[in-house]
Design an enzyme around this catalytic site. Structure first.
Site, short mmCIF file in Angstrom:
data_model
loop_
_atom_site.label_atom_id
_atom_site.label_comp_id
_atom_site.label_asym_id
_atom_site.label_seq_id
_atom_site.Cartn_x
_atom_site.Cartn_y
_atom_site.Cartn_z
N ASP A 155 -60.31 15.84 76.70
CA ASP A 155 -60.32 14.71 75.78
C ASP A 155 -59.02 13.91 75.80
OD1 ASP A 155 -62.89 15.35 74.63
OD2 ASP A 155 -61.93 17.01 73.62
N THR B 45 -38.38 -8.78 39.33
CA THR B 45 -39.53 -8.44 38.49
C THR B 45 -40.80 -8.18 39.30
OG1 THR B 45 -40.01 -10.79 38.17
CG2 THR B 45 -38.60 -9.74 36.54
N ASP C 195 -66.56 13.95 70.65
CA ASP C 195 -67.03 15.13 71.35
C ASP C 195 -68.06 15.82 70.46
OD1 ASP C 195 -67.16 17.10 73.28
OD2 ASP C 195 -65.52 18.26 72.44
N ASN D 25 -45.22 -17.51 44.11
CA ASN D 25 -44.54 -18.58 44.83
C ASN D 25 -44.99 -19.96 44.35
OD1 ASN D 25 -42.94 -16.95 46.40
ND2 ASN D 25 -44.26 -17.02 48.20
N VAL E 277 -35.64 -19.07 51.52
CA VAL E 277 -35.49 -17.65 51.14
C VAL E 277 -36.52 -17.28 50.08
CG1 VAL E 277 -33.95 -15.97 50.07
CG2 VAL E 277 -33.05 -17.57 51.76
N ASP F 67 -60.93 18.00 71.15
CA ASP F 67 -60.02 19.13 71.02
C ASP F 67 -59.56 19.68 72.36
OD1 ASP F 67 -62.43 20.14 71.84
OD2 ASP F 67 -62.68 21.55 70.18
N ILE G 99 -39.95 -16.40 51.51
CA ILE G 99 -40.06 -15.25 52.41
C ILE G 99 -40.31 -14.01 51.55
CG2 ILE G 99 -38.79 -13.73 53.99
CD1 ILE G 99 -37.36 -16.25 55.02
#
Length: 918
Positions: free
Chosen positions: A647, A742, A331, A709, A284, A643, A287
């Site tokens: 397209d 934290t 375009d 970690n 845990v 537009d 992760i």
């Protein structure tokens, strides 16, 4: 039968045959017959693809691979005896899912308010009488009336027309309006038949009657919409990358858990159950519970910043996809250019005049050798302006809100009107003196338009404008410096050369001529051939659809960012290349491939061509789609802009589809991932910058949480491999305090970090360059993590040293042990303060970017210090987290920790930056 063949038959057949085929007549349908056909063919509407259900959209935000990992990790936490932790992890998942759903729903609502393109009402002929109906009730066989400004409600064959000009740019990308008549001419390019009009296009000038042969989804508009709706969207690069990261983290966490499980049994002699619970806690801990909310916040912040820059993102993941873009298929008309035809030069046999300013506003002047001229100051200029303005049916209406002016007529004529205004020509005042008596309307055969005006008491004047080749042949005289003389072959050659020179620069030329006729001629009976013969040639007006002013810098920034732009347009090869070279899109050596040439190319040949400088001109919708698909086959991440209806398939196929909000069709907007509310290409560059920032921020976050970690794992490693001789320097609850307490808010602050100054000077990231790569691991584990581990472990031993170690054994319980573990926790918290500041930039100094610029990070830092303080002083909490009150010297040490760590990393960044630039 193939739609193209059906279309061709309607174009080529005589009107009577069309009536027969559609079982209609010149009197139109009866209301009863129209009602029957409405039942048979359905409403004249474009059906939208079945939208994903709200529930499916909702649950999708809770079922990504990372979300599933968090559900499982929460369950593991509950099983391992930490109910509160399991509930906290699940709450993180729920809040994140709700936030993601709310963001995407807000974007969808914003998209839905954009205007529908199809007209609301149309004037039809029913039983010989004119009648106004809702356009959705129009059926095949209905005869309807068109005039300037109308949107065309169906695919139809023209029965009769007068000076008809149609803007088909929404369908074929052409910037120049098409002339339409009842007479068949196949034309050049897509949808160019002279006697057919198409749903979703607009009447620029003239009037017409037409008979509908296709409505709703059976129109070309509908067919392209259907093609778009059948396409499925691929997994976004960010989703794929997060899925990969989830697998990597799962493997790492499970592997570490397994190692700690075995070590706990063999080194510390834990019972199986206790070793299993210990290993679950480590899984845990490894992760990153904060990854999903950080990703969501990063994307949401990107969406918010992009909205301020006129880019509306419909899906959160689309933000990061922009950052990976390697190719933009764009375009031309209205995207790279302004879609506002502008006169640039006026040419007469004696002089060339420069016309400044762009667009349909009077923002320039006419100059000769840089000196401003009014139209009355030169006889040739005066005549040129008179013809341009008086032989003209278009009006330009200013926009009171400061936006693009509205033109009632054609873009070509609008450009002539604006040019005349720049010359201080008052059309209405001049028309009082020279009233119009008759118009000889433009048609596609002679490619000219003329008007006849009263000139004086004994004469009329014929004013003519038209294509160069079709007007010059009608001229036998020429005006030079106000004097008329016979036109010589040398004069023709000079005019021809001038026209060719302008054409080579991508400019269109229009010839202007006139002649005076006697008052005894009946102007109402004079035929066109006589009126337009023996003309006096005055000169040329040259024009183009100018590039957007901001496009030059946008293209330059794309090139700096190693992003290629490929122009894909319905315009001519010459115009396309001229604009591309002018704005710096390509060099003049770029290959230009026409739609016809593209049809003959295999996919392999096309993929090879796409690797070099290339421009595509005169392309059909299916071809634009094919270009995008083959770019992707080359390994490119493709953004496609546009537009028009044409397209939409390419927008849907692209990794990121970008539609224009102001001029875009509904079909294009629905197909796109992002909509530019100001139709500004430069907004795309800003959006790409935000996309890159998002990915960079996610990687910064990953570096940050992996950093913590390492010092979290080291105490457990010392405990296990010393066979318990070193008491556990950090408890499981303290580890989880860092992960879910934290570290969380500062990490979320990284998600809102602004882009690094040099982010657009770097190439797009490669698909093979993953979030968790060697660089991240080295920086997190071997640099930040190592420093944090040394400091936190040293803090543990230093507290024990102050209390007699190594002469006495390390404390395993009591006040000394609690102070030692509290200092380990404090050291990790305060080294993480330095690390979050260091993670804000990669090679640029954090002081250069602004130490206090990201307020969210500082709020997070204040929060984590306050939280740590509460953990050390609150009596009930102290027991749960194994903490105690610290001394003033302890606090002084902790508060000073970040300073040398930040300065040390500044030295590293300085060395990296200067090494890179040597």
């Amino acid at each position: 039968m193939d739609e193209n063949k059906i279309r061709k038959l309607y174009a080529q057949n005589e009107v009577q045959q069309v009536f027969t085929n559609l079982q209609s007549s010149s009197s139109g349908l009866s209301d009863e017959e129209a009602a029957e056909r409405l039942k048979k063919y359905g409403a004249n509407t474009i059906k939208k693809a079945a939208a994903e259900s709200e529930w499916k959209t909702f649950f999708k935000n809770f079922s990504s691979m990372m979300a599933i990992l968090l559900w499982i990790s929460g369950l593991i936490a509950i099983v391992s005896g930490t109910l509160e932790l399991g509930i906290a992890i699940w709450l993180v998942n729920i809040i994140n899912g709700l936030f993601s759903f709310w963001q995407e729903r807000a974007a969808k609502r914003a998209t839905d308010v954009l205007n529908n393109m199809l007209p609301s009402y149309v004037e039809v002929i029913r039983s010989g009488k004119k009648k106004q109906i809702n356009s959705k009730d129009l059926v095949p066989g209905d005869i309807f009336v068109l005039q300037a400004g109308n949107s065309i409600p169906a695919d139809a064959r023209i029965i009769s027309a007068s000076s008809m000009q149609v803007d088909q740019s929404a369908l074929n990308g052409e910037s120049v309006p098409e002339s339409k008549t009842a007479k068949y001419d196949p034309g050049e390019g897509s949808y160019a038949e002279s006697n057919l009009v198409y749903s979703g296009t607009t009447v620029g000038a003239g009037t017409a009657r037409a008979i509908a042969f296709a409505t709703g989804m059976n129109t070309e508009f509908g067919r392209i919409a259907s093609l778009t709706q059948k396409q499925t969207k691929t997994t976004s690069p960010l989703t794929a990358e997060l899925n990969r990261l989830t697998k990597q983290i799962s493997i790492i966490a499970i592997t570490i858990g397994l190692i700690f499980f075995i070590a706990a049994i063999f080194f510390v002699k834990y019972p199986l159950a206790k070793a299993f619970i210990f290993a679950l806690g480590m899984i845990v801990a490894f992760i990153p519970e904060g990854l999903l909310p950080t990703v969501t916040l990063s994307l949401a912040q990107g969406v918010k910043r992009m909205a301020k820059k006129h880019a509306l993102v419909k899906e959160l993941n689309s933000v990061e996809t922009l950052g990976e873009t390697t190719v933009i298929c764009s375009d031309k008309t209205g995207t790279l250019t302004q879609n506002q035809m502008t006169i640039h030069y006026l040419w007469t046999p004696a002089n060339e005049y420069h016309v400044t300013g762009n667009g349909y506003v009077n923002n320039g002047q006419i100059e000769l050798n840089t000196k401003q001229l009014w139209y009355e100051e030169n006889p040739d200029l005066r005549k040129l302006v008179q013809i341009a303005a008086l032989d003209n049916d278009t009006s330009v209406q200013p926009n009171k809100k400061g936006g693009k002016p509205k033109i009632l007529g054609t873009p070509t004529e609008a450009s002539l009107i604006v040019m005349a205004q720049k010359a201080d020509f008052d059309k209405q005042k001049v028309l009082v003196k020279y009233p119009r008596l008759r118009e000889l309307p433009f048609d596609s055969d002679r490619k000219r338009m003329s008007t006849i005006h009263r000139w004086d008491d004994t004469h009329y004047i014929v004013l003519t404008k038209g294509s160069y080749s079709d007007t010059i042949k009608q001229c036998d005289r020429i005006q030079v410096n106000g004097k008329i003389r016979p036109m010589t072959e040398a004069d023709r050659l000079r005019a021809k050369k001038a026209n060719a020179d302008y054409a080579s620069r991508g400019l269109r030329s229009m010839a202007l001529a006139y002649k005076i006729i006697d008052h005894d001629v009946d102007v109402n009976k004079i035929n066109i051939a006589d009126a337009e013969s023996n003309l006096v040639f005055v000169g040329l007006a040259t024009m183009s659809d100018p590039p957007r002013p901001e496009i030059y810098d946008a293209v330059k920034r794309c090139h700096q960012a190693k992003i290629r732009i490929i122009m894909v347009t319905g315009d001519s090869k010459l115009t396309a290349k001229s604009v591309a070279v002018q704005i710096g899109l390509t060099s003049d050596k770029a290959r230009v491939i026409s739609g016809n040439e593209l049809d003959k190319m295999s996919d392999e040949e096309l993929r090879h061509a796409l690797k070099d400088e290339v421009i595509f001109a005169r392309v059909a919708p299916e071809q634009k789609y094919r270009i995008v698909k083959n770019c992707q086959a080359n390994g490119e991440v493709v953004a496609s802009t546009g537009d028009g209806v044409n397209d939409a398939p390419a927008l849907k196929q692209a990794d990121i589809g970008i539609a224009m909000g102001m001029t875009g069709t509904d079909v294009a907007k629905d197909a796109a991932n992002m909509i530019l509310t100001d139709d500004n290409f430069a907004s795309i560059v800003a959006a790409i910058e935000e996309g890159r920032a998002v990915y960079s921020n996610i990687r910064k976050f990953l570096t940050y949480i992996l950093t913590s970690n390492v010092p979290e794992a080291i105490p457990s490693v010392l405990f296990l491999f010393s066979a318990g001789l070193i008491p556990l320097p950090m408890t499981a609850m303290q580890i989880l305090t860092v992960d879910l307490g934290t570290d969380m808010l500062p990490a979320l602050g990284l998600g809102a970090e602004a882009a690094d100054p040099d982010i657009m000077k770097q190439p797009p990231r490669k698909r093979s360059d993953h979030l968790l790569n060697k660089g991240v691991i080295i920086k997190a584990v071997c640099w930040y993590g190592l420093l944090s581990s040394i400091i936190s472990t040293a803090a543990y031993f230093f507290v024990n040293y102050q209390n007699g170690w190594p002469n006495v054994v390390l404390a395993a319980n009591g006040s000394i042990y609690m102070r030692a573990t509290t200092m380990v926790l404090g050291a990790i918290v305060f080294t993480q303060v330095a690390n979050v500041l260091n993670c804000r930039t990669n090679t640029v100094s954090v002081f250069k970017k602004g130490l206090f610029k990201n307020k969210n990070i500082w709020y997070g830092i204040i929060f984590e210090i306050i939280l740590f303080f509460i953990l050390t002083v609150a009596p009930g909490i102290q027991q749960v987290f194994n903490t105690t009150i610290l001394t003033m010297s302890d606090w002084l040490f902790l508060f000073l920790l970040p300073v040398p760590l930040v300065l040390l990393d500044e030295l590293r960044k300085w060395l990296m930056y200067h090494h890179k630039n040597i």
